[in-house]
Design a protein around this motif. Structure first.
Motif, short mmCIF file in Angstrom:
data_model
loop_
_atom_site.label_atom_id
_atom_site.label_comp_id
_atom_site.label_asym_id
_atom_site.label_seq_id
_atom_site.Cartn_x
_atom_site.Cartn_y
_atom_site.Cartn_z
N LEU A 241 31.19 54.95 40.06
CA LEU A 241 30.22 53.94 40.47
C LEU A 241 30.34 52.68 39.62
O LEU A 241 30.26 51.55 40.14
CB LEU A 241 28.81 54.52 40.38
CG LEU A 241 27.66 53.58 40.76
CD1 LEU A 241 27.80 53.12 42.20
CD2 LEU A 241 26.31 54.27 40.54
N VAL A 242 30.54 52.85 38.33
CA VAL A 242 30.70 51.68 37.45
C VAL A 242 31.99 50.94 37.76
O VAL A 242 32.02 49.69 37.74
CB VAL A 242 30.66 52.13 35.98
CG1 VAL A 242 30.97 50.97 35.04
CG2 VAL A 242 29.31 52.73 35.64
N LEU A 243 33.06 51.65 38.10
CA LEU A 243 34.31 50.98 38.45
C LEU A 243 34.17 50.20 39.76
O LEU A 243 34.70 49.08 39.89
CB LEU A 243 35.43 52.01 38.56
CG LEU A 243 35.87 52.68 37.25
CD1 LEU A 243 36.93 53.74 37.52
CD2 LEU A 243 36.40 51.64 36.26
N LEU A 244 33.45 50.77 40.73
CA LEU A 244 33.20 50.03 41.98
C LEU A 244 32.37 48.78 41.73
O LEU A 244 32.62 47.72 42.30
CB LEU A 244 32.51 50.94 42.99
CG LEU A 244 33.35 52.07 43.59
CD1 LEU A 244 32.50 52.95 44.50
CD2 LEU A 244 34.54 51.51 44.36
N TRP A 245 31.37 48.91 40.85
CA TRP A 245 30.56 47.74 40.51
C TRP A 245 31.41 46.67 39.84
O TRP A 245 31.25 45.48 40.13
CB TRP A 245 29.43 48.16 39.58
CG TRP A 245 28.64 47.00 39.07
CD1 TRP A 245 27.57 46.40 39.67
CD2 TRP A 245 28.88 46.27 37.85
NE1 TRP A 245 27.12 45.36 38.91
CE2 TRP A 245 27.91 45.25 37.79
CE3 TRP A 245 29.80 46.39 36.83
CZ2 TRP A 245 27.84 44.36 36.72
CZ3 TRP A 245 29.74 45.50 35.77
CH2 TRP A 245 28.76 44.49 35.73
N TRP A 246 32.31 47.06 38.95
CA TRP A 246 33.16 46.09 38.27
C TRP A 246 34.12 45.41 39.26
O TRP A 246 34.38 44.21 39.15
CB TRP A 246 33.94 46.79 37.17
CG TRP A 246 34.77 45.86 36.34
CD1 TRP A 246 34.36 44.71 35.72
CD2 TRP A 246 36.17 45.99 36.06
NE1 TRP A 246 35.41 44.12 35.05
CE2 TRP A 246 36.53 44.89 35.23
CE3 TRP A 246 37.14 46.93 36.39
CZ2 TRP A 246 37.83 44.71 34.77
CZ3 TRP A 246 38.43 46.76 35.92
CH2 TRP A 246 38.77 45.66 35.12
N ALA A 247 34.64 46.17 40.24
CA ALA A 247 35.51 45.57 41.24
C ALA A 247 34.75 44.52 42.07
O ALA A 247 35.27 43.42 42.33
CB ALA A 247 36.08 46.65 42.15
N ALA A 248 33.52 44.86 42.48
CA ALA A 248 32.71 43.88 43.21
C ALA A 248 32.38 42.67 42.34
O ALA A 248 32.31 41.53 42.83
CB ALA A 248 31.43 44.54 43.72
N TRP A 249 32.17 42.91 41.05
CA TRP A 249 31.88 41.81 40.11
C TRP A 249 33.05 40.83 40.03
O TRP A 249 32.86 39.61 40.11
CB TRP A 249 31.57 42.42 38.74
CG TRP A 249 31.42 41.47 37.61
CD1 TRP A 249 32.40 41.02 36.78
CD2 TRP A 249 30.21 40.85 37.16
NE1 TRP A 249 31.89 40.16 35.83
CE2 TRP A 249 30.54 40.04 36.04
CE3 TRP A 249 28.89 40.90 37.57
CZ2 TRP A 249 29.60 39.30 35.35
CZ3 TRP A 249 27.95 40.16 36.88
CH2 TRP A 249 28.30 39.37 35.79
#
Length: 337
Positions: A241-249
């Motif tokens: 979930l944190v990696l997906l958030w970073w990709a969207a960021w």
């Protein structure tokens, strides 16, 4: 076997010699003997007087009373604990009980921030839809004339949605930074380990452009590492979930920079391309808001205990195949009451 008679040696006279040297008469004068060492004074002894045995009477040992059972009262006691459930201490001004802990701010911040982020995501999607509608009108205007009312309504929709999205983006951004700082302090209090970074490095890693692209992942991963109470010496491993958030960021910031640069180009085609880029930027902003809300909800659930309304009360309705309990008619001696 006989031994010869013992004859004592005759004493040899001594002659004067220089100070510090002694030699015997008849011996080699060149042979010198060291002077005797001076004796050190002995340490003084400290005499301590103690009373003779039997002079001081001994205390009599008090015999332990046998256990007479639990205490009994002739009348019901008038003291005791109040018939209340556990509650927080009353806030008294000037005492530590009046301070609000960071863990107590998490539920309110998480609930308010989640609502604001979902509302911003809906508004960003509406702004993206207005840009798509404008692009469709641009394509349609190549072959036919457009209605003035339709074009005016489309322009008003685009301007209103774009301004609201730009202005209201500051509110969830500021609240998210506030929640991040409070969550770091709450995780440090719960785990007993100080945060790895000071607050100013967290602000730089989140707010400063270009620098926040790689540092945002480190800040959020360290927060997740602290919330999960993993060893401090281990390297933080971000979850999916944190990696997906970073990709969207990263995608959102890159699309924002490309859109701003592309709008500076002259020409009709550049304006049409800018409409598409703005629509994609709004979609990435909505995705980032949704993922941020999910990350905040997950971290807040890990920090806070489970709410009572989320637990299901279990009851034993029936027991099959269990042996009958053994009845004890007498209490063994020495058993706990």
């Amino acid at each position: 076997m006989q031994y010869p008679p013992f004859t004592p040696p005759s004493p040899q006279p001594f002659t004067a010699a220089p100070q510090g040297q002694v030699h015997r008469t008849g011996a080699d004068p060149s042979t010198h003997y060291p002077a005797p060492r001076q004796q050190r004074p002995r340490p003084r002894l400290k005499w301590v007087a103690s009373p003779p045995p039997g002079a001081v009477p001994r205390r009599r040992a008090v015999a332990a009373k046998p256990y007479d059972g639990p205490p009994s009262y002739p009348v019901p006691p008038r003291w005791g604990f109040p018939n209340l459930v556990w509650r927080r201490p009353t806030a008294v001004p000037g005492t530590a009980s009046g301070e609000v802990r960071p863990i107590d701010r998490i539920p309110v911040l998480a609930q308010s921030l989640g609502t604001i982020l979902w509302a911003f995501a809906i508004l960003a999607l509406a702004a993206a839809g207005s840009e798509v509608w404008r692009y469709a009108l641009l394509v349609q205007s190549r072959d036919s004339a457009l209605s003035t009312s339709v074009v005016g309504f489309s322009d008003a929709f685009v301007v209103t949605a774009g301004l609201l999205t730009t202005i209201l983006s500051l509110l969830p951004a500021g609240l998210s930074v506030w929640w991040l700082i409070v969550a770091r302090h709450a995780a440090a209090d719960e785990s007993g380990v100080e945060p790895a970074r000071p607050v100013w490095q967290v602000l730089v890693g989140v707010l400063v452009p270009i620098a926040n692209l790689p540092l945002a992942l480190s800040v959020v991963s360290e927060l997740e590492h602290s919330i999960l109470r993993r060893p401090r010496d281990d390297r933080p491993k971000p979850s999916r979930l944190v990696l997906l958030w970073w990709a969207a960021w990263i995608v959102n910031w890159v699309m924002l920079a490309v859109t701003v640069v592309w709008r500076l180009r002259p020409g009709v085609q550049a304006m049409a391309d800018s409409v598409v880029l703005v629509a994609i930027t709004d979609v990435t902003a909505a995705a980032l808001a949704i993922l941020t809300a999910l990350v905040i909800r997950r971290f807040s659930d890990l920090l806070m205990p489970i709410a009572p309304d989320r637990l299901r009360t279990l009851r034993v309705l029936k027991v099959d195949g269990a042996p009958a309990p053994e009845l004890h008619t007498a209490r063994p001696v020495g058993a706990a009451r």
